[in-house]
Design a protein around this motif. Structure first.
Motif: not given
Length: 243
Positions: A70, A76, A79
């Motif tokens: 991130r 991102v 994730s």
């Protein structure tokens, strides 16, 4: 900070290597007249921000391609990974642009959502704060937060008063009226000074995950506490909206 997960040494080594690489990408642009772009939230971004994050992301992809990332500038990926790196290539871009030392590169490593490593590196002065479950250090030397207990003795910092809404501004002003003195515009450098014991209180508003997650392990390992505005344990999940 996670009470159960120790940061593996190979991850710690990568964090230091990324801080070194980011510093190399940032230093050539310091106190130079460079182009400034405005992001969607009107905050500034430069080639130094982008180059520093690019090099750090590349190092993660090479060393641990299964890890999530991130970053402030490029969003991102992965994730849902157990391990996620949170990158803020230049925290305090306005300070950087104006030639001030009050900026730094921030790196955090999360394990299942909990920060287990935090690093703040000042690329010009060479100051590097590190926080893990073992200790908080500045350039390898242990540090501790202030032992002051009286509000009237306290030194209070915030990065930018304009970040507060009306209610928050009023609450900050009421607090500032009770402390020894207050100062503005130090960004992540203020968190380092808090962990070092040079200041006693750091109050922020309107911050993002990449702003605060790298600071939490440092401040907490140094003996400080990090709370929300109600005094509870701060919960700052990684923002996945840019996936």
């Amino acid at each position: 900070m996670s009470a159960h997960t120790t940061c593996p040494p190979e991850f710690l080594a990568l964090a230091h290597a990324m801080a070194d690489a980011a510093a190399e990408a940032i230093r050539p642009w310091f106190r130079k007249r460079i182009a400034v772009d405005a992001k969607a939230d009107a905050s500034p971004v430069t080639i130094a921000d982008r180059n520093a994050e690019t090099v750090m992301r590349g190092m993660i992809e090479t060393a641990f391609p299964e890890h999530g990332i991130r970053g402030e500038e490029f969003g991102v990926c992965r994730s849902d990974a157990d391990w996620i790196w949170v990158l803020d290539p230049i925290d305090g871009t306005k300070s950087f642009l104006s030639g001030s030392f009050a900026f730094g590169t921030q790196i955090a490593l999360l394990h299942r959502g909990e920060p287990v490593l935090g690093l703040i590196n000042q690329p010009i002065t060479g100051e590097r704060w590190l926080g893990t479950d073992a200790a908080a250090t500045l350039n390898g030397e242990p540090i501790r937060t202030s032992d002051k207990t009286g509000l009237a003795e306290a030194i209070l910092y915030t990065s930018a008063p304009e970040q507060f809404d009306r209610v928050g501004h009023d609450r900050f002003a009421a607090l500032a009226a009770k402390v020894s003195f207050s100062r503005f515009s130090h960004d992540c450098y203020a968190a380092g000074m808090l962990a070092l014991g040079g200041i006693d209180l750091l109050v922020e508003s309107n911050v993002f995950d990449y702003d605060i997650l790298p600071q939490m392990p440092i401040v907490e390992a140094a003996g400080g506490i990090v709370t929300d505005w109600r005094g509870g344990r701060l919960s700052m999940p990684v923002d996945t909206r840019l996936c």
